[in-house]
Design an enzyme around this catalytic site. Structure first.
Site, short mmCIF file in Angstrom:
data_model
loop_
_atom_site.label_atom_id
_atom_site.label_comp_id
_atom_site.label_asym_id
_atom_site.label_seq_id
_atom_site.Cartn_x
_atom_site.Cartn_y
_atom_site.Cartn_z
N LYS A 115 0.85 -1.19 0.00
CA LYS A 115 0.00 0.00 0.00
C LYS A 115 0.89 1.24 0.00
O LYS A 115 1.74 1.40 0.86
CB LYS A 115 -0.91 0.01 1.23
CG LYS A 115 -1.72 1.29 1.41
CD LYS A 115 -2.46 1.32 2.74
CE LYS A 115 -3.09 2.68 3.01
NZ LYS A 115 -3.74 2.76 4.34
N LYS B 108 -10.35 13.17 7.59
CA LYS B 108 -9.86 12.87 8.92
C LYS B 108 -9.86 14.12 9.78
O LYS B 108 -9.71 15.24 9.26
CB LYS B 108 -8.42 12.35 8.86
CG LYS B 108 -8.20 11.03 8.17
CD LYS B 108 -6.71 10.70 8.15
CE LYS B 108 -6.43 9.40 7.42
NZ LYS B 108 -6.88 8.23 8.19
N ARG C 89 -7.50 -0.35 1.20
CA ARG C 89 -7.96 -1.66 0.75
C ARG C 89 -8.38 -1.64 -0.73
O ARG C 89 -8.34 -2.67 -1.40
CB ARG C 89 -9.11 -2.14 1.63
CG ARG C 89 -10.34 -1.26 1.62
CD ARG C 89 -11.25 -1.50 2.81
NE ARG C 89 -10.62 -1.07 4.05
CZ ARG C 89 -11.21 -1.17 5.25
NH1 ARG C 89 -12.43 -1.70 5.36
NH2 ARG C 89 -10.58 -0.76 6.33
#
Length: 504
Positions: free
Chosen positions: A270, A282, A356
């Site tokens: 990643k 965030k 992901r």
């Protein structure tokens, strides 16, 4: 830019005769007092003087402790640095049951000692080094402990690590152990450099350029897919995550294929060069360390280069999924549906669950070459830190692959723990409009992320997933051979997996 290149050599000289600015003596803790371990021979008068000096400064030999004292009579070095080994058992080095733990004690002690020195002195390390493996552990700890990142400082730091280090060893093959350590140390420190680099300068394109430059002079082939190629070939995860930034995504494939390779290891990293969370923004405090969200890709790349440098007879590929996750008018939205490479569709319910998505693209691509083992590495979830803390990585996947990684980690001293895949968690990813959605419930978040990735692993494939969210970036004080900032976890474990897979 790290600290200057460090010259680490093996030396058969007795500790008392080693001519260096500093003699580092490993001391074990025995009933609350410091004692020399067996195999470290000094004149009796010097031993008595050292014992008295250690007692005077309150040095007990505890792990990670150290104390600098004048060299006693009979010792050629100018001064002595005592470093703690804890309740160290010298017999563990040559045994099987405790060798891994003993080697990690030596790595930490060597790293602690080197970090304690700040005037550029020459150093002789007198730690129990009765085997080539012990000498390798000491050299590894010293090389990792000497690391400093100074690229963005306007003036050199006051601290100057030792540039000449000798490992005092009684083993005739000790020099081979020290030599083996060098490529591993270099790879780990290169990964640290990448993680520490600010996102202003490290973004998908420059990351790809950096590893392409490193591949020159090595037997490593580099392939880079740019944003247009990714979109045309159906890499919906990388395209979707990267579309919010003007600095578009890349997929980098590194390939090392020696002629005698019988096995194939695929590493998938990643590489979110900065993670704002996208439109699912965030909190500000949660962004401070998000330059490190590419640590998995850094580890995959540098481990592959070390595998090539060591000449391991195993084919290795590294797939680096690089993107910058930013909010803008072009960013993907919650409720968007994207198509991952290979065809599966994903409803994006949380743009901050982006890692992901890029990993899914790269995982599918990696499996097209039928590797014997696939390992993905990712700073994937804050839940990993909640579950295992900041020093222990979680390992998930198929049983055989997961256990292989955990055993390799034990040999390198990188702490990892095997985690399960409870079947009931899969239902969290059911979507009413797509094959699955990208986020579920908060509980068991580390396991859930791994279960999501499992949807993109074909049946029968040996696959391990490493969540390194905490261990890859140290936000606390340095310890042992681990600096503040990028740690280089899990480069050493990946190299060890490759070595074991190759039969070395």
């Amino acid at each position: 830019m790290t600290s200057p290149t460090i010259d680490i050599t093996a030396d058969g000289t007795a500790p008392a005769k080693a001519r260096a600015d500093v003699l580092v003596l490993g001391m074990r803790s025995q009933d609350g007092t410091a004692a020399l371990p067996a195999g470290i021979d000094l004149p009796k008068g010097a031993q008595s003087e050292l014992g008295a000096a250690a007692a005077a400064v309150g040095f007990s030999g505890a792990v990670d402790s150290h104390a600098r004292i004048p060299a006693p009579k009979g010792v050629a070095a100018r001064s002595v640095l005592l470093v703690g080994l804890g309740e160290f058992d010298e017999l563990d080095i040559v045994g099987e049951a405790g060798a891994d733990e003993a080697h990690e004690v030596l790595r930490r002690a060597a790293g602690t000692a080197v970090r304690a020195l700040s005037k550029g002195e020459s150093v002789a390390l007198a730690l129990p080094a009765d085997t080539a493996s012990a000498a390798e552990a000491i050299a590894t700890g010293a090389g990792l402990g000497a690391y400093q990142y100074t690229e963005y400082r306007s003036t050199p730091e006051a601290k100057r690590r030792p540039t000449a280090i000798s490992v005092l060893t009684t083993d005739k093959d000790g020099s081979h152990g020290v030599t083996r350590a060098a490529p591993v140390v270099a790879a780990t420190n290169r990964a640290r450099d990448l993680v520490n680099q600010p996102p202003l300068d490290l973004y998908p394109e420059t990351f790809a350029d950096t590893v392409a430059a490193q591949a020159k002079g090595r037997k490593v082939k580099v392939t880079v897919l740019d944003p247009a190629q990714l979109a045309a070939q159906g890499y919906g995860g990388l395209t979707g995550v990267g579309q919010g930034s003007p600095r578009g995504p890349r997929l980098v494939k590194l390939e090392y294929s020696p002629r005698k390779a019988a096995r194939h290891l695929a590493l998938v990293g990643k590489g979110i060069t900065f993670d704002s969370g996208g439109l699912s923004l965030k909190p500000a405090a949660s962004m401070e360390d998000m330059k490190s969200d590419m640590a998995g890709a850094a580890a995959a790349a540098q481990a592959l280069f070390a595998i090539a440098d060591l000449g391991l007879p195993v084919r290795a590929t590294a797939w680096l999924a690089l993107a910058e996750n930013m909010p803008s008018g072009e960013a993907q939205r919650p409720s968007d549906v994207i198509r991952i490479y290979g065809g599966k569709t994903v409803e994006v319910t949380n743009t901050d669950a982006e890692g992901r998505l890029v990993l899914a693209d790269a995982l599918v691509a990696a499996q097209e070459e039928d590797p014997d083992l696939v390992i993905d590495i990712a700073t994937l979830t804050g839940a990993q830190i909640v579950a295992l803390g900041t020093r222990v990585s979680g390992v998930m996947g198929t049983n055989g692959a997961r256990n292989r990684v955990v055993l390799a980690a034990g040999a390198t001293g990188e702490q990892m723990w095997p985690m399960p895949f409870p079947e009931e968690i899969r239902r969290q990813f059911d979507s009413t409009v797509a094959d699955l959605k990208n986020s579920g419930k908060r509980h068991g978040g580390m396991l859930a992320a791994g279960i999501f990735l499992a949807e993109f692993v074909a049946p029968g494939v040996q696959w391990a997933h490493l969540d390194i969210a905490g261990p890859s970036y140290n936000t606390e004080s340095p310890w042992g051979y681990t600096p503040a900032g990028g740690t280089g976890v899990p480069v050493r474990t990946l190299i060890e997996v490759a070595a074991q897979l190759s039969g070395r």
